[in-house]
Design a protein around this motif. Sequence first.
Motif, PDB file in Angstrom:
ATOM      1  N   ASN A 200       0.704  -1.344  -0.016  1.00  0.00           N
ATOM      2  CA  ASN A 200       0.220  -0.009   0.055  1.00  0.00           C
ATOM      3  C   ASN A 200       0.727   1.200   0.226  1.00  0.00           C
ATOM      4  N   ASP A 201       0.649   2.236  -0.832  1.00  0.00           N
ATOM      5  CA  ASP A 201       1.048   3.467  -0.981  1.00  0.00           C
ATOM      6  C   ASP A 201       2.634   3.535  -1.330  1.00  0.00           C
TER       7      ASP A 201
ATOM      8  N   LEU B 180      -4.150   5.507  -2.568  1.00  0.00           N
ATOM      9  CA  LEU B 180      -5.385   6.141  -2.638  1.00  0.00           C
ATOM     10  C   LEU B 180      -5.565   7.362  -3.726  1.00  0.00           C
ATOM     11  N   PRO B 181      -6.546   7.747  -4.595  1.00  0.00           N
ATOM     12  CA  PRO B 181      -7.721   6.990  -4.440  1.00  0.00           C
ATOM     13  C   PRO B 181      -7.695   5.715  -5.522  1.00  0.00           C
ATOM     14  N   THR B 182      -6.619   5.372  -6.214  1.00  0.00           N
ATOM     15  CA  THR B 182      -6.707   4.345  -7.053  1.00  0.00           C
ATOM     16  C   THR B 182      -6.802   3.005  -6.689  1.00  0.00           C
ATOM     17  N   ARG B 183      -6.405   2.826  -5.442  1.00  0.00           N
ATOM     18  CA  ARG B 183      -6.173   1.566  -4.674  1.00  0.00           C
ATOM     19  C   ARG B 183      -7.478   1.075  -4.485  1.00  0.00           C
ATOM     20  N   VAL B 184      -8.418   1.860  -4.253  1.00  0.00           N
ATOM     21  CA  VAL B 184      -9.766   1.206  -4.090  1.00  0.00           C
ATOM     22  C   VAL B 184     -10.317   0.703  -5.479  1.00  0.00           C
ATOM     23  N   ALA B 185     -10.124   1.152  -6.493  1.00  0.00           N
ATOM     24  CA  ALA B 185     -10.333   0.517  -7.884  1.00  0.00           C
ATOM     25  C   ALA B 185      -9.518  -0.863  -7.937  1.00  0.00           C
TER      26      ALA B 185
ATOM     27  N   TYR C 103      11.829  -8.251   0.200  1.00  0.00           N
ATOM     28  CA  TYR C 103      11.930  -7.268  -0.693  1.00  0.00           C
ATOM     29  C   TYR C 103      10.694  -6.135  -0.334  1.00  0.00           C
ATOM     30  N   ALA C 104       9.566  -6.434  -0.172  1.00  0.00           N
ATOM     31  CA  ALA C 104       8.515  -5.435   0.157  1.00  0.00           C
ATOM     32  C   ALA C 104       8.724  -4.853   1.376  1.00  0.00           C
ATOM     33  N   SER C 105       9.504  -5.493   2.326  1.00  0.00           N
ATOM     34  CA  SER C 105       9.957  -4.791   3.667  1.00  0.00           C
ATOM     35  C   SER C 105      10.907  -3.844   3.491  1.00  0.00           C
ATOM     36  N   ALA C 106      11.775  -4.070   2.583  1.00  0.00           N
ATOM     37  CA  ALA C 106      12.915  -2.983   2.151  1.00  0.00           C
ATOM     38  C   ALA C 106      12.224  -1.716   1.644  1.00  0.00           C
ATOM     39  N   LEU C 107      11.505  -1.831   0.688  1.00  0.00           N
ATOM     40  CA  LEU C 107      10.388  -0.750   0.189  1.00  0.00           C
ATOM     41  C   LEU C 107       9.747  -0.070   1.442  1.00  0.00           C
ATOM     42  N   VAL C 108       9.327  -0.632   2.339  1.00  0.00           N
ATOM     43  CA  VAL C 108       8.658   0.106   3.210  1.00  0.00           C
ATOM     44  C   VAL C 108       9.520   0.767   4.082  1.00  0.00           C
TER      45      VAL C 108
END
Length: 257
Positions: free
Chosen positions: A116-117, A124-129, A242-247
């Motif tokens: 997310n983000d 948001l707001p594209t995430r909703v779609a 990988y995802a945690s490194a991005l966060v």
Amino acid sequence: RRMAAAAWIAAGMLELWRAPSNVEWCEAKTHAYLHSEHVAEFWNTVSNSAFLVAGALGLRRALHLRLPWAFAYCDAMLLVVGLGSMLFHARRNYIGELLDELPMSAMAAGYFLCINDLHWLTSLPTRVATHGIVFTVVGCGWVCYVVLHIYEMFTVTFTLQILVVALISLKAVPELGGSFCPSRWLWWAFFAAVMTGKGLWEFERFLHRRGGCPAAASDPRFWLHPAWHVLAATAHTFWMRYASALVLRQQGREGGG
């Protein structure tokens, strides 16, 4: 009424326990109950320990680094996947299969929340779609699978979940660099592990369809499904790192071990 409802639930669970699974693996075809009268596929069952180890280590790391709750959720779901898959391969029943496959899909849904983000499609707001479209398609796929008992509907649905989140995550945090920059090596490690595992999985299905399941454990092809379990757990670990490194980068924290 409560007793009647409890009896109805118990009867339903018993029916699911007795119902056979939708898919058979090579070990069940050639070595069923060879090592124990209670375990249909011994090595396919034992190899699920890879999920338990990866899930436990990942959960510990997520809590230690105080990562967003989605990371702990995904690793906890991997533990559930491991336990469900153990039951699935040990008993070859429908409830074991559901306890393996449903948590896999739920875990894949958690992957979306991990990023997310980090990309315009998950912001948001594209995430909703994005979430709405993907989760609706997945929900429809699961309803059809449960009703029609067509195993391929599960594999297509789960593959779609992994494919979409993998491609989005590859382009996440654009300032990190392009798809092939060194900073994204964990994504490519994930890709190599999951594609190798998927190749072994497909090869086993091919052997099963053609009646060519190996007759002896000394045949390397006998270990295709256990190898898939190990590689799937490895791929999960690489992608979560990988995802945690991005966060952590977004939060201004580097590393994390």
